[in-house]
Design an enzyme around this catalytic site. Sequence first.
Site, PDB file in Angstrom:
ATOM      1  N   ALA A   1       0.858  -1.186   0.000  1.00 25.22           N
ATOM      2  CA  ALA A   1       0.000   0.000   0.000  1.00 25.22           C
ATOM      3  C   ALA A   1       0.892   1.234   0.000  1.00 25.22           C
ATOM      4  CB  ALA A   1      -0.928   0.005   1.211  1.00 25.22           C
ATOM      5  N   LYS A   2       0.298   2.368  -0.280  1.00 29.30           N
ATOM      6  CA  LYS A   2       1.015   3.646  -0.222  1.00 29.30           C
ATOM      7  C   LYS A   2      -0.025   4.767  -0.239  1.00 29.30           C
ATOM      8  CE  LYS A   2       4.993   3.666  -0.647  1.00 29.30           C
ATOM      9  NZ  LYS A   2       6.134   3.580   0.295  1.00 29.30           N
TER      10      LYS A   2
END
Length: 414
Positions: free
Chosen positions: A105-106
């Site tokens: 994720a980011k």
Amino acid sequence: MRASGLNWQGLMEQLQQALPHCDVTDGSLAYFKYPKRTVTMNLPVQMDDGTVKVFKGYRTVHSTARGPSMGGMRLKAGLNAHECEVLAAIMTLKAAVADLPLGGAKGGVDVDPTTLSPHETEGLVRRYTSEIVELIGPRTDILAPDVGSDSQMMAWMMDTYNQNTDTTVNGVVVGKPLPLGGSYASKDARGRSAALVTSRVLKEAGRSLQSAPCAVYGFGDVGRKAAQTLAAEGAMVIAVSDQNGATFASGGLDLDALSQHRELFGTVQGFATDITVDELLELDVEVLMLAYDYGAINAGNAHAVRANHLVEATNRAVLPEAERFLKERGVTVLPDLVASLGGAVVNYLEWVQDASNFFWTEEEIEAAIDERVDAAVDTVMAFMRAHDLDLRTAAYAVALNRLHNATVMRGVYP
């Protein structure tokens, strides 16, 4: 030190090179080609002068095939959804290379954090967390520090999540302060692993770090620890840079004195001989450690690089168009999926400690990080030798095989 842009197509092109060496099917690959979700937010924050300013925020979850997603929260001017999606995909690959039960994720906010007061920063971080509180959690999506964020911000995010959910949960974020369920070695793991992996790859190639000239692009937590570890391995760190410029000493820098200088003056400049960041990137060194942000080496400056080994201590430091050129010149790139694994591993270990409410000593954490990084490097290098590949392609192949296995076993729902 302004980075060049990311490109999803470039990532896909590099993956294509690994596909002939993988067991991946079109079906399992389809899951990788598209992020699970990207959320875009408008974040109103009351500023110190009483006005309300609206910031743009993002959170991408790329994959949950191997476990809950985990990834950084950036405060960075110019951040956009595309950047988050590419970096989230890289986090998925990195977790798979390290064989961690996590996806990638980011996210973050489009803002220059240096323009905010501490009170405004806290307001923005808490507003961001509130907007995604139903999408994050220790079993769904875990947030970590990244460019522009730190352990204090992770503490604010954890507290905001707990206040909104009426719980006391530490594991919704990692990279926290120790008293709030943080882990030892959180700041040092990525730089330490990058330097140790560098030493190992050089030995594999019949070279040594002993007295080898090295330069470090980015003297933050990662670059500082990488420089110190390189020096401990016998290397001679002759130049480092920060956001203001760079400093150079042909006989090697006194890193302890340099750290004190930077703490006192806020910059590495003025310590030895001042040079520009571009001049640092063009130094004739054995190792160029890239520890700032993505895109440090791109099509515009790859021709000037004279280092024998480029080390991605941060994600996507060498862009694909630059790497193709460098490979033709015989320059070895140690990719992020291998070189910077220490950061992903220590974040995983913190998450495990929070879940069990059992915390290891600093010595145990460092040993566990080294063991897991060594195991990942063993796997990637064995694959590289068996298939006659470069390190990045081998790392992609290892990751894609593991993602394929998880996807096939899960099946397609509904």
